[in-house]
Design a protein around this motif. Structure first.
Motif, mmCIF file in Angstrom:
data_model
loop_
_atom_site.group_PDB
_atom_site.id
_atom_site.type_symbol
_atom_site.label_atom_id
_atom_site.label_comp_id
_atom_site.label_asym_id
_atom_site.label_seq_id
_atom_site.Cartn_x
_atom_site.Cartn_y
_atom_site.Cartn_z
ATOM 1 N N UNK A 161 0.834 -1.210 0.000
ATOM 2 C CA UNK A 161 0.000 0.000 0.000
ATOM 3 C C UNK A 161 0.865 1.255 0.000
ATOM 4 N N UNK A 162 1.930 1.246 0.813
ATOM 5 C CA UNK A 162 2.829 2.394 0.869
ATOM 6 C C UNK A 162 3.541 2.603 -0.462
ATOM 7 N N UNK A 163 3.925 1.491 -1.107
ATOM 8 C CA UNK A 163 4.587 1.605 -2.406
ATOM 9 C C UNK A 163 3.642 2.192 -3.445
ATOM 10 N N UNK A 164 2.353 1.791 -3.385
ATOM 11 C CA UNK A 164 1.360 2.340 -4.314
ATOM 12 C C UNK A 164 1.153 3.830 -4.069
ATOM 13 N N UNK A 165 1.052 4.211 -2.788
ATOM 14 C CA UNK A 165 0.888 5.628 -2.447
ATOM 15 C C UNK A 165 2.100 6.419 -2.901
ATOM 16 N N UNK A 222 0.610 16.437 -2.084
ATOM 17 C CA UNK A 222 1.499 16.248 -0.933
ATOM 18 C C UNK A 222 0.853 16.734 0.367
ATOM 19 N N UNK A 223 0.115 17.838 0.320
ATOM 20 C CA UNK A 223 -0.537 18.361 1.526
ATOM 21 C C UNK A 223 -1.596 17.389 2.034
ATOM 22 N N UNK A 224 -2.412 16.892 1.120
ATOM 23 C CA UNK A 224 -3.464 15.945 1.507
ATOM 24 C C UNK A 224 -2.874 14.655 2.045
ATOM 25 N N UNK A 225 -1.825 14.146 1.379
ATOM 26 C CA UNK A 225 -1.181 12.923 1.827
ATOM 27 C C UNK A 225 -0.530 13.115 3.189
ATOM 28 N N UNK A 226 -0.001 14.302 3.448
ATOM 29 C CA UNK A 226 0.567 14.589 4.767
ATOM 30 C C UNK A 226 -0.499 14.455 5.841
ATOM 31 N N UNK A 227 -1.675 14.943 5.532
ATOM 32 C CA UNK A 227 -2.790 14.855 6.474
ATOM 33 C C UNK A 227 -3.098 13.396 6.835
ATOM 34 N N UNK A 228 -3.179 12.562 5.811
ATOM 35 C CA UNK A 228 -3.469 11.139 6.032
ATOM 36 C C UNK A 228 -2.329 10.452 6.786
ATOM 37 N N UNK A 229 -1.097 10.816 6.455
ATOM 38 C CA UNK A 229 0.044 10.159 7.096
ATOM 39 C C UNK A 229 0.059 10.411 8.592
ATOM 40 N N UNK A 230 -0.312 11.630 9.011
ATOM 41 C CA UNK A 230 -0.354 11.941 10.439
ATOM 42 C C UNK A 230 -1.572 11.315 11.100
ATOM 43 N N UNK A 231 -2.688 11.280 10.378
ATOM 44 C CA UNK A 231 -3.919 10.695 10.925
ATOM 45 C C UNK A 231 -3.736 9.214 11.229
ATOM 46 N N UNK A 256 1.751 7.178 10.026
ATOM 47 C CA UNK A 256 2.672 6.526 9.088
ATOM 48 C C UNK A 256 3.898 7.420 8.907
ATOM 49 N N UNK A 257 4.912 7.266 9.735
ATOM 50 C CA UNK A 257 6.069 8.170 9.694
ATOM 51 C C UNK A 257 6.824 8.151 8.369
ATOM 52 N N UNK A 258 6.838 7.002 7.694
ATOM 53 C CA UNK A 258 7.536 6.934 6.401
ATOM 54 C C UNK A 258 6.844 7.831 5.387
ATOM 55 N N UNK A 259 5.520 7.742 5.324
ATOM 56 C CA UNK A 259 4.749 8.583 4.405
ATOM 57 C C UNK A 259 4.862 10.052 4.798
ATOM 58 N N UNK A 260 4.867 10.326 6.098
ATOM 59 C CA UNK A 260 5.033 11.707 6.569
ATOM 60 C C UNK A 260 6.352 12.282 6.075
ATOM 61 N N UNK A 261 7.405 11.489 6.160
ATOM 62 C CA UNK A 261 8.727 11.932 5.707
ATOM 63 C C UNK A 261 8.722 12.223 4.214
ATOM 64 N N UNK A 317 -4.919 20.385 8.772
ATOM 65 C CA UNK A 317 -5.173 20.423 10.205
ATOM 66 C C UNK A 317 -4.025 21.127 10.920
ATOM 67 N N UNK A 318 -4.240 21.452 12.162
ATOM 68 C CA UNK A 318 -3.212 22.108 12.974
ATOM 69 C C UNK A 318 -1.935 21.269 13.052
ATOM 70 N N UNK A 319 -2.028 19.945 13.335
ATOM 71 C CA UNK A 319 -0.792 19.139 13.403
ATOM 72 C C UNK A 319 -0.008 19.123 12.095
ATOM 73 N N UNK A 320 -0.705 19.150 10.959
ATOM 74 C CA UNK A 320 -0.010 19.149 9.669
ATOM 75 C C UNK A 320 0.763 20.445 9.467
ATOM 76 N N UNK A 321 0.149 21.565 9.832
ATOM 77 C CA UNK A 321 0.844 22.848 9.702
ATOM 78 C C UNK A 321 2.056 22.903 10.634
ATOM 79 N N UNK A 322 1.892 22.383 11.846
ATOM 80 C CA UNK A 322 3.024 22.342 12.771
ATOM 81 C C UNK A 322 4.180 21.534 12.192
#
Length: 200
Positions: free
Chosen positions: A9-13, A22-31, A34-39, A62-67
């Protein structure tokens, strides 16, 4: 069984990850923690922040994504551009909460995020604005060291190190030099070779 499926799944993403999402995916990675996807997402945002922070999706984060974005010490955007984008986000967040975007409400929705700005990298006017927004925080200190702006020459395409290495950033209009160790498939870019341009 879950481990290999998660990796697939991570390879597909990874293959679908690009500047525009990238912004939307960052949101999902934190939700989904998934630290690898966040990176991966932060690596793209770091290199293409000047475009991403102007996109409407950035204002929906979200607030955590902006932080997470503001924790980057090197980014391809000025501190003033980041500050303006965060103030726009605060105004949008006030609208979402159905409250007026007053000075006090802006303070409330931004909270400690304001202390993640590098004071010395801001213009004098924005330094004044930031100090006004944080005057009530007393002894808490700003980050005084300058945030580094990523030179265009250092933008790389090497974060995708899969066996197929099939994804490169799309729709970026600047010219940059890249180096890759594996064959790659380029989408929506122009390749310069021996003075001739080849588009894909």
């Amino acid at each position: 069984m879950i481990g290999p499926l998660k990796e697939q799944c991570l390879e597909l993403i990874q293959k679908k990850l690009e500047v525009e999402n990238a912004s939307t995916m960052l949101e999902y990675s934190l939700l989904y923690e998934e630290p690898t996807l966040t990176s991966w997402c932060l690596n793209i945002i770091k290199q293409f922040a000047d475009n991403i922070i102007r996109d409407g999706q950035f204002l929906q984060l979200s607030y955590p994504s902006l932080e997470a974005v503001l924790t980057l010490d090197v980014i391809n955007a000025t501190e003033d551009e980041l500050f303006h984008a965060i103030l726009q986000w605060a105004s949008q967040d006030c609208d979402r909460k159905c409250i007026p975007a007053t000075h006090k409400n802006t303070q409330a929705v931004l909270g400690d995020m304001l202390l993640k700005f590098h004071l010395s990298s801001l213009s004098q006017q924005n330094q004044i604005t930031l100090r006004k927004l944080t005057h009530h925080r007393g002894s808490k200190q700003f980050r005084l060291e300058p945030r580094k702006i990523l030179p265009r020459s250092e933008i790389k395409c090497d974060l995708f190190k899969t066996s197929s290495a099939s994804l490169i950033y799309a729709r970026h209009k600047s010219v940059t030099t890249i180096g890759v160790s594996d064959p790659v498939l380029l989408h929506e870019v122009a390749v310069l070779h021996s003075g001739k341009a080849y588009s894909n």
